[in-house]
Design a protein around this motif. Structure first.
Motif, PDB file in Angstrom:
ATOM      1  N   ASP A  56     -41.435  23.964  69.738  1.00 57.39           N
ATOM      2  CA  ASP A  56     -40.165  23.946  70.464  1.00 57.39           C
ATOM      3  C   ASP A  56     -39.007  24.428  69.599  1.00 57.39           C
ATOM      4  N   GLY A  57     -39.263  24.707  68.326  1.00 56.95           N
ATOM      5  CA  GLY A  57     -38.211  25.179  67.438  1.00 56.95           C
ATOM      6  C   GLY A  57     -37.353  24.060  66.889  1.00 56.95           C
ATOM      7  N   GLY A  58     -37.858  22.831  66.912  1.00 57.47           N
ATOM      8  CA  GLY A  58     -37.094  21.687  66.425  1.00 57.47           C
ATOM      9  C   GLY A  58     -36.831  21.773  64.935  1.00 57.47           C
ATOM     10  N   GLU A  59     -35.648  21.315  64.530  1.00 61.40           N
ATOM     11  CA  GLU A  59     -35.261  21.367  63.126  1.00 61.40           C
ATOM     12  C   GLU A  59     -35.768  20.158  62.343  1.00 61.40           C
ATOM     13  N   ARG A  60     -36.261  19.161  63.028  1.00 66.07           N
ATOM     14  CA  ARG A  60     -36.735  17.947  62.365  1.00 66.07           C
ATOM     15  C   ARG A  60     -37.928  18.238  61.450  1.00 66.07           C
ATOM     16  N   ILE A  61     -38.705  19.267  61.758  1.00 66.77           N
ATOM     17  CA  ILE A  61     -39.872  19.617  60.926  1.00 66.77           C
ATOM     18  C   ILE A  61     -39.412  19.932  59.508  1.00 66.77           C
ATOM     19  N   ALA A  62     -38.364  20.727  59.360  1.00 68.98           N
ATOM     20  CA  ALA A  62     -37.862  21.077  58.027  1.00 68.98           C
ATOM     21  C   ALA A  62     -37.424  19.830  57.272  1.00 68.98           C
ATOM     22  N   GLU A  63     -36.802  18.893  57.970  1.00 72.30           N
ATOM     23  CA  GLU A  63     -36.374  17.650  57.336  1.00 72.30           C
ATOM     24  C   GLU A  63     -37.576  16.832  56.874  1.00 72.30           C
ATOM     25  N   LEU A  64     -38.606  16.777  57.719  1.00 76.09           N
ATOM     26  CA  LEU A  64     -39.812  16.035  57.345  1.00 76.09           C
ATOM     27  C   LEU A  64     -40.480  16.641  56.114  1.00 76.09           C
ATOM     28  N   ILE A  65     -40.497  17.950  56.062  1.00 72.00           N
ATOM     29  CA  ILE A  65     -41.096  18.627  54.906  1.00 72.00           C
ATOM     30  C   ILE A  65     -40.292  18.321  53.657  1.00 72.00           C
ATOM     31  N   ASP A  66     -38.963  18.384  53.766  1.00 70.50           N
ATOM     32  CA  ASP A  66     -38.103  18.093  52.616  1.00 70.50           C
ATOM     33  C   ASP A  66     -38.254  16.654  52.141  1.00 70.50           C
ATOM     34  N   GLU A  67     -38.477  15.722  53.064  1.00 73.17           N
ATOM     35  CA  GLU A  67     -38.565  14.303  52.730  1.00 73.17           C
ATOM     36  C   GLU A  67     -39.942  13.906  52.213  1.00 73.17           C
ATOM     37  N   SER A  68     -40.946  14.717  52.466  1.00 75.69           N
ATOM     38  CA  SER A  68     -42.318  14.371  52.082  1.00 75.69           C
ATOM     39  C   SER A  68     -42.504  14.489  50.578  1.00 75.69           C
ATOM     40  N   PRO A  69     -43.285  13.571  49.996  1.00 83.81           N
ATOM     41  CA  PRO A  69     -43.571  13.689  48.559  1.00 83.81           C
ATOM     42  C   PRO A  69     -44.453  14.917  48.301  1.00 83.81           C
ATOM     43  N   ALA A  70     -44.328  15.450  47.115  1.00 83.08           N
ATOM     44  CA  ALA A  70     -45.136  16.614  46.742  1.00 83.08           C
ATOM     45  C   ALA A  70     -46.610  16.234  46.736  1.00 83.08           C
ATOM     46  N   ALA A  71     -47.440  17.132  47.224  1.00 86.66           N
ATOM     47  CA  ALA A  71     -48.885  16.892  47.258  1.00 86.66           C
ATOM     48  C   ALA A  71     -49.459  17.037  45.858  1.00 86.66           C
ATOM     49  N   GLU A  72     -50.395  16.164  45.514  1.00 87.96           N
ATOM     50  CA  GLU A  72     -51.102  16.253  44.246  1.00 87.96           C
ATOM     51  C   GLU A  72     -52.274  17.213  44.420  1.00 87.96           C
ATOM     52  N   LEU A  73     -52.219  18.343  43.752  1.00 86.64           N
ATOM     53  CA  LEU A  73     -53.289  19.329  43.848  1.00 86.64           C
ATOM     54  C   LEU A  73     -54.286  19.117  42.722  1.00 86.64           C
ATOM     55  N   PRO A  74     -55.564  19.367  42.972  1.00 86.29           N
ATOM     56  CA  PRO A  74     -56.559  19.193  41.910  1.00 86.29           C
ATOM     57  C   PRO A  74     -56.334  20.208  40.798  1.00 86.29           C
ATOM     58  N   THR A  75     -56.656  19.805  39.586  1.00 85.30           N
ATOM     59  CA  THR A  75     -56.543  20.704  38.436  1.00 85.30           C
ATOM     60  C   THR A  75     -57.734  21.655  38.452  1.00 85.30           C
ATOM     61  N   PRO A  76     -57.488  22.965  38.365  1.00 81.62           N
ATOM     62  CA  PRO A  76     -58.613  23.911  38.349  1.00 81.62           C
ATOM     63  C   PRO A  76     -59.534  23.636  37.168  1.00 81.62           C
ATOM     64  N   ASP A  77     -60.846  23.851  37.362  1.00 81.37           N
ATOM     65  CA  ASP A  77     -61.804  23.611  36.280  1.00 81.37           C
ATOM     66  C   ASP A  77     -62.015  24.855  35.426  1.00 81.37           C
ATOM     67  N   SER A  78     -61.184  25.864  35.633  1.00 82.90           N
ATOM     68  CA  SER A  78     -61.339  27.110  34.897  1.00 82.90           C
ATOM     69  C   SER A  78     -59.994  27.813  34.791  1.00 82.90           C
ATOM     70  N   ASP A  79     -59.787  28.513  33.688  1.00 85.32           N
ATOM     71  CA  ASP A  79     -58.582  29.329  33.535  1.00 85.32           C
ATOM     72  C   ASP A  79     -58.754  30.678  34.213  1.00 85.32           C
ATOM     73  N   VAL A  80     -59.979  30.980  34.608  1.00 84.06           N
ATOM     74  CA  VAL A  80     -60.292  32.265  35.231  1.00 84.06           C
ATOM     75  C   VAL A  80     -60.096  32.139  36.742  1.00 84.06           C
ATOM     76  N   PRO A  81     -59.354  33.049  37.352  1.00 83.11           N
ATOM     77  CA  PRO A  81     -59.214  32.987  38.820  1.00 83.11           C
ATOM     78  C   PRO A  81     -60.582  33.100  39.485  1.00 83.11           C
ATOM     79  N   MET A  82     -60.796  32.292  40.504  1.00 84.90           N
ATOM     80  CA  MET A  82     -62.072  32.265  41.207  1.00 84.90           C
ATOM     81  C   MET A  82     -61.904  32.788  42.628  1.00 84.90           C
ATOM     82  N   VAL A  83     -62.961  33.365  43.166  1.00 81.14           N
ATOM     83  CA  VAL A  83     -63.009  33.846  44.541  1.00 81.14           C
ATOM     84  C   VAL A  83     -64.073  33.048  45.262  1.00 81.14           C
TER      85      VAL A  83
END
Length: 105
Positions: free
Chosen positions: A14-41
């Motif tokens: 619907d184009g609501g602006e509340r989504i942007a606010e929710l994203i701004d208010e959300s805590p940062a996601a914890e991403l897993p640490t890669p097991d390699s320094d080499v980019p993987m495909v």
């Protein structure tokens, strides 16, 4: 404030602006640490079930993941193609043992 997924989807469409606010208010996601320094495909490989089960059993026996074992096998196969052969230590030991103690034919 937590929003139900269906409500969030509706607001987004619907184009609501509340989504942007929710994203701004959300805590940062914890991403897993890669097991390699080499980019993987990531690639998908289709295997017969019995083949996959054999690969999984081989990986379990080595205490590593299926993907890691498959990557090792692919790297070893590619090394064979460019004459920089990679062999397992167990194979080297067996070859040396057979040279030291040849069996009578």
């Amino acid at each position: 404030m937590t929003m139900h997924r269906n409500d969030a989807t509706k607001q987004f469409h619907d184009g609501g602006e509340r989504i942007a606010e929710l994203i701004d208010e959300s805590p940062a996601a914890e991403l897993p640490t890669p097991d390699s320094d080499v980019p993987m495909v990531s690639r998908s490989v289709r295997l017969p079930l019995d083949t996959y089960e054999r690969v999984r059993a081989a990986a379990d026996a080595r205490g590593i993941g299926v993907t890691t074992l498959m990557r090792q096998w692919i790297e070893a196969g590619l090394a064979d193609l460019d004459d920089s052969a990679t062999v397992s230590l167990a194979d080297v030991r067996r070859a040396l043992a057979s040279l030291a103690h040849p069996t009578a034919a």
